[in-house]
Design a protein around this motif. Structure first.
Motif, PDB file in Angstrom:
ATOM      1  N   ARG A 121      64.789  88.013   7.796  1.00  0.00           N
ATOM      2  CA  ARG A 121      63.608  88.681   7.658  1.00  0.00           C
ATOM      3  C   ARG A 121      62.563  87.431   7.195  1.00  0.00           C
ATOM      4  O   ARG A 121      61.401  87.453   7.259  1.00  0.00           O
ATOM      5  CB  ARG A 121      63.396  89.589   6.401  1.00  0.00           C
ATOM      6  CG  ARG A 121      64.063  90.670   6.517  1.00  0.00           C
ATOM      7  CD  ARG A 121      63.618  91.769   5.445  1.00  0.00           C
ATOM      8  NE  ARG A 121      64.481  91.827   4.432  1.00  0.00           N
ATOM      9  CZ  ARG A 121      65.516  92.583   4.338  1.00  0.00           C
ATOM     10  NH1 ARG A 121      66.102  93.213   5.402  1.00  0.00           N
ATOM     11  NH2 ARG A 121      66.414  92.345   3.131  1.00  0.00           N
ATOM     12  N   HIS A 122      63.030  86.124   7.171  1.00  0.00           N
ATOM     13  CA  HIS A 122      62.212  85.008   7.126  1.00  0.00           C
ATOM     14  C   HIS A 122      62.228  83.980   8.268  1.00  0.00           C
ATOM     15  O   HIS A 122      63.429  83.292   8.242  1.00  0.00           O
ATOM     16  CB  HIS A 122      62.730  84.538   5.668  1.00  0.00           C
ATOM     17  CG  HIS A 122      62.440  85.107   4.497  1.00  0.00           C
ATOM     18  ND1 HIS A 122      61.419  85.078   3.728  1.00  0.00           N
ATOM     19  CD2 HIS A 122      63.293  86.261   3.962  1.00  0.00           C
ATOM     20  CE1 HIS A 122      61.293  86.127   2.634  1.00  0.00           C
ATOM     21  NE2 HIS A 122      62.296  86.773   2.998  1.00  0.00           N
ATOM     22  N   GLU A 123      61.249  83.899   8.858  1.00  0.00           N
ATOM     23  CA  GLU A 123      61.175  83.263  10.069  1.00  0.00           C
ATOM     24  C   GLU A 123      61.579  81.735  10.195  1.00  0.00           C
ATOM     25  O   GLU A 123      62.240  81.183  10.906  1.00  0.00           O
ATOM     26  CB  GLU A 123      59.706  83.469  11.216  1.00  0.00           C
ATOM     27  CG  GLU A 123      60.271  83.496  12.525  1.00  0.00           C
ATOM     28  CD  GLU A 123      58.922  84.137  13.149  1.00  0.00           C
ATOM     29  OE1 GLU A 123      58.281  83.411  13.713  1.00  0.00           O
ATOM     30  OE2 GLU A 123      58.374  85.320  12.674  1.00  0.00           O
ATOM     31  N   TYR A 124      61.222  81.031   9.152  1.00  0.00           N
ATOM     32  CA  TYR A 124      61.317  79.483   8.717  1.00  0.00           C
ATOM     33  C   TYR A 124      62.753  79.401   8.717  1.00  0.00           C
ATOM     34  O   TYR A 124      63.251  78.131   8.781  1.00  0.00           O
ATOM     35  CB  TYR A 124      60.514  79.221   7.594  1.00  0.00           C
ATOM     36  CG  TYR A 124      60.755  79.698   6.294  1.00  0.00           C
ATOM     37  CD1 TYR A 124      61.706  79.215   5.532  1.00  0.00           C
ATOM     38  CD2 TYR A 124      59.949  80.838   5.875  1.00  0.00           C
ATOM     39  CE1 TYR A 124      61.913  79.916   4.181  1.00  0.00           C
ATOM     40  CE2 TYR A 124      60.064  81.246   4.763  1.00  0.00           C
ATOM     41  CZ  TYR A 124      61.021  81.042   3.935  1.00  0.00           C
ATOM     42  OH  TYR A 124      61.185  81.315   2.732  1.00  0.00           O
ATOM     43  N   LEU A 125      63.578  80.478   8.350  1.00  0.00           N
ATOM     44  CA  LEU A 125      65.180  79.944   8.243  1.00  0.00           C
ATOM     45  C   LEU A 125      65.944  80.268   9.590  1.00  0.00           C
ATOM     46  O   LEU A 125      66.945  79.757   9.917  1.00  0.00           O
ATOM     47  CB  LEU A 125      65.685  80.845   7.251  1.00  0.00           C
ATOM     48  CG  LEU A 125      65.407  80.666   5.755  1.00  0.00           C
ATOM     49  CD1 LEU A 125      66.083  81.577   4.690  1.00  0.00           C
ATOM     50  CD2 LEU A 125      65.719  79.148   5.153  1.00  0.00           C
ATOM     51  N   HIS A 126      65.027  80.956  10.398  1.00  0.00           N
ATOM     52  CA  HIS A 126      66.014  81.249  11.703  1.00  0.00           C
ATOM     53  C   HIS A 126      66.396  79.975  12.560  1.00  0.00           C
ATOM     54  O   HIS A 126      67.422  80.249  13.219  1.00  0.00           O
ATOM     55  CB  HIS A 126      64.901  81.823  12.813  1.00  0.00           C
ATOM     56  CG  HIS A 126      64.559  83.393  12.442  1.00  0.00           C
ATOM     57  ND1 HIS A 126      63.755  84.094  12.961  1.00  0.00           N
ATOM     58  CD2 HIS A 126      64.987  84.065  11.248  1.00  0.00           C
ATOM     59  CE1 HIS A 126      63.722  85.521  12.831  1.00  0.00           C
ATOM     60  NE2 HIS A 126      64.215  85.342  11.255  1.00  0.00           N
ATOM     61  N   PRO A 127      65.838  78.902  12.608  1.00  0.00           N
ATOM     62  CA  PRO A 127      66.627  77.711  13.290  1.00  0.00           C
ATOM     63  C   PRO A 127      67.878  77.239  12.816  1.00  0.00           C
ATOM     64  O   PRO A 127      68.633  76.532  13.288  1.00  0.00           O
ATOM     65  CB  PRO A 127      65.537  76.523  13.033  1.00  0.00           C
ATOM     66  CG  PRO A 127      64.123  77.186  12.910  1.00  0.00           C
ATOM     67  CD  PRO A 127      64.506  78.570  11.922  1.00  0.00           C
ATOM     68  N   HIS A 128      68.102  77.789  11.244  1.00  0.00           N
ATOM     69  CA  HIS A 128      69.334  77.551  10.539  1.00  0.00           C
ATOM     70  C   HIS A 128      70.459  78.583  10.573  1.00  0.00           C
ATOM     71  O   HIS A 128      71.289  78.346   9.809  1.00  0.00           O
ATOM     72  CB  HIS A 128      68.887  76.955   9.276  1.00  0.00           C
ATOM     73  CG  HIS A 128      67.736  75.784   9.393  1.00  0.00           C
ATOM     74  ND1 HIS A 128      67.966  74.626   9.825  1.00  0.00           N
ATOM     75  CD2 HIS A 128      66.607  75.887   8.866  1.00  0.00           C
ATOM     76  CE1 HIS A 128      66.956  74.053   9.730  1.00  0.00           C
ATOM     77  NE2 HIS A 128      66.008  74.667   9.116  1.00  0.00           N
ATOM     78  N   LEU A 129      70.161  79.701  11.127  1.00  0.00           N
ATOM     79  CA  LEU A 129      70.942  80.822  11.149  1.00  0.00           C
ATOM     80  C   LEU A 129      71.796  80.874  12.393  1.00  0.00           C
ATOM     81  O   LEU A 129      71.142  81.422  13.557  1.00  0.00           O
ATOM     82  CB  LEU A 129      70.237  82.195  11.051  1.00  0.00           C
ATOM     83  CG  LEU A 129      69.321  82.244   9.807  1.00  0.00           C
ATOM     84  CD1 LEU A 129      68.951  83.572   9.873  1.00  0.00           C
ATOM     85  CD2 LEU A 129      70.106  82.098   8.402  1.00  0.00           C
ATOM     86  N   PRO A 130      73.183  80.793  12.368  1.00  0.00           N
ATOM     87  CA  PRO A 130      74.060  80.926  13.524  1.00  0.00           C
ATOM     88  C   PRO A 130      73.992  82.574  13.824  1.00  0.00           C
ATOM     89  O   PRO A 130      73.604  83.380  13.028  1.00  0.00           O
ATOM     90  CB  PRO A 130      75.456  80.968  13.081  1.00  0.00           C
ATOM     91  CG  PRO A 130      75.447  80.054  11.678  1.00  0.00           C
ATOM     92  CD  PRO A 130      73.985  80.540  11.212  1.00  0.00           C
ATOM     93  N   LYS A 131      73.787  82.830  15.171  1.00  0.00           N
ATOM     94  CA  LYS A 131      73.696  84.174  15.601  1.00  0.00           C
ATOM     95  C   LYS A 131      74.736  85.012  15.244  1.00  0.00           C
ATOM     96  O   LYS A 131      76.072  84.646  15.075  1.00  0.00           O
ATOM     97  CB  LYS A 131      73.959  84.267  17.191  1.00  0.00           C
ATOM     98  CG  LYS A 131      73.374  85.724  17.956  1.00  0.00           C
ATOM     99  CD  LYS A 131      73.246  85.655  19.347  1.00  0.00           C
ATOM    100  CE  LYS A 131      73.208  86.964  19.884  1.00  0.00           C
ATOM    101  NZ  LYS A 131      72.091  87.890  19.212  1.00  0.00           N
ATOM    102  N   THR A 132      74.346  86.169  14.579  1.00  0.00           N
ATOM    103  CA  THR A 132      75.623  86.715  13.788  1.00  0.00           C
ATOM    104  C   THR A 132      75.243  88.234  13.836  1.00  0.00           C
ATOM    105  O   THR A 132      74.244  88.796  14.094  1.00  0.00           O
ATOM    106  CB  THR A 132      75.231  86.483  12.182  1.00  0.00           C
ATOM    107  OG1 THR A 132      75.201  85.266  12.096  1.00  0.00           O
ATOM    108  CG2 THR A 132      76.410  87.514  11.413  1.00  0.00           C
TER     109      THR A 132
END
Length: 358
Positions: A121-132
């Motif tokens: 839900r927090h876009e600024y974390l998206h670059p650090h989230l593996p696709k899940t």
């Protein structure tokens, strides 16, 4: 005369030994007790059944003594059993705390899928989230294996690196490895692989993009950053360590034989001094953002998270997972007599909660 402030740790207690034992957090509880005494707190360790009886263990010079104890102003939840947290006994304890105007933090375990949903839900974390995604059988398996060279399947309630599957493309099929077994199998068809997984999977799982992590001597490395709440939603990193996977393993958890190293020592093997400093600062920033997001999104009150991060071969940091009951084996005190920063942080946060109540 004002009532003495009281803090309790809630955990499983082994009362069959000559002295009570608190499992993997036993020494940590001694550090909490020593620092709580310095801060003028009445401190004890209890379990759900003992707490409801008004009984706990207090630290004295001769060890832990069982005694009647007052209700706690603040309870630090270190129960290791998810099942216990879902029990009627735990619900009764929470009701009692509410009646007595007590506060509990690290309210409950957060499972891997809900953590991922909070982060998403927090876009600024998206670059650090593996696709899940939630594992739902062969269709999700095929989609992920079409998209990535390797894929992980992880139990949503898992911990300590147990029960994880690693799937990797080979020239002659797909290799399936398990974190708690030395066995390796190669499947030449998707149907055979999916069938094998159906036989082995007995619990809800997430399926996750595999990452090409930076390694030391071909061993994957991750980083455990321990984050503690100071007040409101301000957080700080109290310890950071690197964990190097054992040879031929794909998880770096200490429970699976991982080796601890200093973060700076690892980063200096990969980067110049200036770049190593920048990467360490970035890891801290991501860990603190992760802790703040979970604290604001998850139901209940949280004052401590263990955030696991890793860096891929392109220098990109990734969030691997977050632990709500982080191990106390990764930030040991410098000497047996000292109190580590994470123990001080727990007591300091408890004092902040008491002040907010008054």
């Amino acid at each position: 005369m004002s009532k003495q402030r009281t803090m309790a740790v809630l955990t499983e207690i082994n009362e069959t030994s000559e002295q009570a034992a608190f499992g993997s957090i036993h020494h940590f509880c001694e550090e909490l007790a020593a620092y709580a005494r310095k801060c003028g707190l009445f401190f004890y360790v209890s379990s759900p059944p003992l707490y409801l009886e008004g009984v706990g263990y207090q630290w004295t010079e001769s060890g832990w003594g069982k005694r009647d104890v007052p209700p706690a102003d603040v309870v630090y939840n270190r129960l290791h059993s998810r099942k216990f947290e879902r029990s009627p006994l735990f619900a009764e304890l929470l009701a009692r705390l509410a009646e007595e105007n007590g506060v509990i933090f690290n309210h409950r375990f957060l499972h891997k899928w809900e953590v991922h949903c909070h982060f998403e839900r927090h876009e600024y974390l998206h670059p650090h989230l593996p696709k899940t995604a939630l594992w739902s059988g062969q269709n999700t398996l095929e989609a992920f294996l079409d998209a990535f060279p390797s894929v992980f399947l992880k139990p949503i309630y898992g911990s300590q690196g147990r029960g994880i599957f690693c799937l990797q493309h080979l020239d002659d099929g797909i290799c399936l490895r398990h974190s708690t077994s030395a066995s390796t199998a190669v499947y030449r068809s998707m149907d055979a692989l999916a069938s094998a997984l159906r036989r082995q999977i007995r619990t809800p799982m997430i399926i996750q993009q595999g990452l090409e992590l930076r390694t030391l001597d071909s061993r994957p490395v991750d980083f455990r950053l321990l984050c503690h709440r100071i007040r409101h939603n301000d957080w700080r990193v109290t310890s950071a360590v690197a964990r190097v996977a054992p040879p031929d393993q794909f998880v770096a958890n200490l429970a699976r034989g991982g080796e601890l190293m200093a973060v700076n020592d690892v980063l200096r093997k990969w980067y110049t001094r200036a770049d190593a400093f920048q990467q360490k600062q970035l890891l801290k920033e991501i860990a603190l953002e992760s802790a703040a997001v979970l604290a604001s999104e998850a139901e209940g009150l949280y004052g401590e998270f263990g955030v696991d991060l890793a860096i891929d071969i392109h220098g990109q940091p990734w969030i691997i997972e977050v632990n709500t009951k982080p191990s106390k084996q990764t930030d040991m005190a410098v000497s047996y007599q000292s109190v580590r920063p994470s123990a001080k942080a727990i007591v300091d946060y408890s004092l902040t909660l008491m002040e907010e109540k008054e």
